[in-house]
Design a protein around this motif. Sequence first.
Motif, PDB file in Angstrom:
ATOM      1  N   SER A   1       0.831  -1.208   0.000  1.00 39.45           N
ATOM      2  CA  SER A   1       0.000   0.000   0.000  1.00 39.45           C
ATOM      3  C   SER A   1       0.861   1.252   0.000  1.00 39.45           C
ATOM      4  O   SER A   1       0.448   2.294   0.505  1.00 39.45           O
ATOM      5  CB  SER A   1      -0.930  -0.013   1.225  1.00 39.45           C
TER       6      SER A   1
ATOM      7  N   GLY B   1       3.475   3.688  -4.664  1.00 37.33           N
ATOM      8  CA  GLY B   1       3.293   3.272  -6.052  1.00 37.33           C
ATOM      9  C   GLY B   1       4.461   3.693  -6.926  1.00 37.33           C
ATOM     10  O   GLY B   1       5.322   4.479  -6.516  1.00 37.33           O
TER      11      GLY B   1
ATOM     12  N   ASP C   1      -0.127  -0.912 -10.600  1.00 41.34           N
ATOM     13  CA  ASP C   1      -0.744  -0.391  -9.385  1.00 41.34           C
ATOM     14  C   ASP C   1      -1.483  -1.516  -8.675  1.00 41.34           C
ATOM     15  O   ASP C   1      -2.190  -2.309  -9.307  1.00 41.34           O
ATOM     16  CB  ASP C   1      -1.736   0.725  -9.720  1.00 41.34           C
TER      17      ASP C   1
ATOM     18  N   HIS D   1      -3.833  -0.845  -6.349  1.00 36.30           N
ATOM     19  CA  HIS D   1      -5.203  -0.330  -6.229  1.00 36.30           C
ATOM     20  C   HIS D   1      -5.294   0.926  -7.086  1.00 36.30           C
ATOM     21  O   HIS D   1      -5.126   2.048  -6.583  1.00 36.30           O
ATOM     22  CB  HIS D   1      -5.527  -0.026  -4.759  1.00 36.30           C
ATOM     23  N   PRO D   2      -5.558   0.758  -8.381  1.00 34.91           N
ATOM     24  CA  PRO D   2      -5.485   1.873  -9.332  1.00 34.91           C
ATOM     25  C   PRO D   2      -6.326   3.093  -8.963  1.00 34.91           C
ATOM     26  O   PRO D   2      -5.963   4.217  -9.303  1.00 34.91           O
ATOM     27  CB  PRO D   2      -5.978   1.240 -10.645  1.00 34.91           C
ATOM     28  N   ARG D   3      -7.450   2.904  -8.284  1.00 39.62           N
ATOM     29  CA  ARG D   3      -8.334   4.033  -7.977  1.00 39.62           C
ATOM     30  C   ARG D   3      -8.073   4.641  -6.608  1.00 39.62           C
ATOM     31  O   ARG D   3      -8.759   5.579  -6.199  1.00 39.62           O
ATOM     32  CB  ARG D   3      -9.798   3.583  -8.066  1.00 39.62           C
ATOM     33  N   ALA D   4      -7.100   4.105  -5.898  1.00 43.05           N
ATOM     34  CA  ALA D   4      -6.813   4.603  -4.549  1.00 43.05           C
ATOM     35  C   ALA D   4      -5.628   5.555  -4.572  1.00 43.05           C
ATOM     36  O   ALA D   4      -4.833   5.582  -5.508  1.00 43.05           O
ATOM     37  CB  ALA D   4      -6.534   3.432  -3.611  1.00 43.05           C
ATOM     38  N   LEU D   5      -5.499   6.365  -3.529  1.00 41.19           N
ATOM     39  CA  LEU D   5      -4.347   7.238  -3.347  1.00 41.19           C
ATOM     40  C   LEU D   5      -3.808   7.024  -1.942  1.00 41.19           C
ATOM     41  O   LEU D   5      -4.533   7.271  -0.968  1.00 41.19           O
ATOM     42  CB  LEU D   5      -4.737   8.708  -3.540  1.00 41.19           C
TER      43      LEU D   5
ATOM     44  N   PRO E   1      -1.683   4.546  -4.726  1.00 44.07           N
ATOM     45  CA  PRO E   1      -2.164   3.328  -5.403  1.00 44.07           C
ATOM     46  C   PRO E   1      -1.476   2.043  -4.979  1.00 44.07           C
ATOM     47  O   PRO E   1      -1.947   0.953  -5.286  1.00 44.07           O
ATOM     48  CB  PRO E   1      -1.872   3.628  -6.876  1.00 44.07           C
TER      49      PRO E   1
ATOM     50  N   THR F   1       1.750  -0.759  -4.956  1.00 43.05           N
ATOM     51  CA  THR F   1       2.445  -1.450  -6.049  1.00 43.05           C
ATOM     52  C   THR F   1       2.184  -2.946  -5.966  1.00 43.05           C
ATOM     53  O   THR F   1       2.169  -3.515  -4.873  1.00 43.05           O
ATOM     54  CB  THR F   1       3.968  -1.204  -5.965  1.00 43.05           C
TER      55      THR F   1
END
Length: 253
Positions: free
Chosen positions: A185, A188, A237, A239-243, A245, A247
Amino acid sequence: VSPLVGAINHLLARLDASLATQKHFLADAAHQLKTPLAGLRTQAELAQREVEGGDPKAVRRSLQQIARASQRGAHMVNQLLAMARADDRGEVRRVQPYNLAALAVEAVHDFVPRALAKGLDLGYEGPGAKDAGAPRLSGEPVLVRELVRNLVDNAVQYTPSGGTVTARVLADPFGKVAALQIEDSGPGIPESERELVFRPFYRAESTLGTEVDGSGLGLAIVREIVERHGGSVIVEDAHPRALPPGTRITVRL
């Protein structure tokens, strides 16, 4: 004669390129080793003055800095040796059967103390080391162990406190391919840098300015070992939609 001359010139050109690459690598390695060595010398000189000044707290701080600098130097040397082993194409391959799940479980177990100290949730998903479904592969177990450890080490290093790191083994039901995933988490890796991070001594921009003392060799070692085993490695990523993301690195062997 002409084709022979052409072939010889081609081989010489490749040799020159290889020597140039090795020279550049050695120069980079020497530069990288200067920092921990210089830190050791500075802190040793400082500790000597503090001993003469009779300040035990200051001496303790300097000794702690010396210990950290020596650990960084030792880690760098070990990484360089691992890189040399992975890149030694002339070495006779010691192909043996190995259990990928067992290597992943072992690596996670070994890094638990570091993860706990940093406040990370480090876990494993997949078949157990002794399960019948655990993927059995053929290759060089010593190098594959190095690969797994470098991926877990990298994730633990760059994931901020309170984050998660998961090692995962996925078996092909047909027994042809096994996949190892290391997911975190952390910050990224931007798409534009996902090939660059496999270069020796390269560090992603998202990690610059942090307190992480990475050698920049971990993923380069991973790529060498994967190629030696005829496998593949991709970065994406988690979790592509998370910030951030995070790795996810997937190795197929």
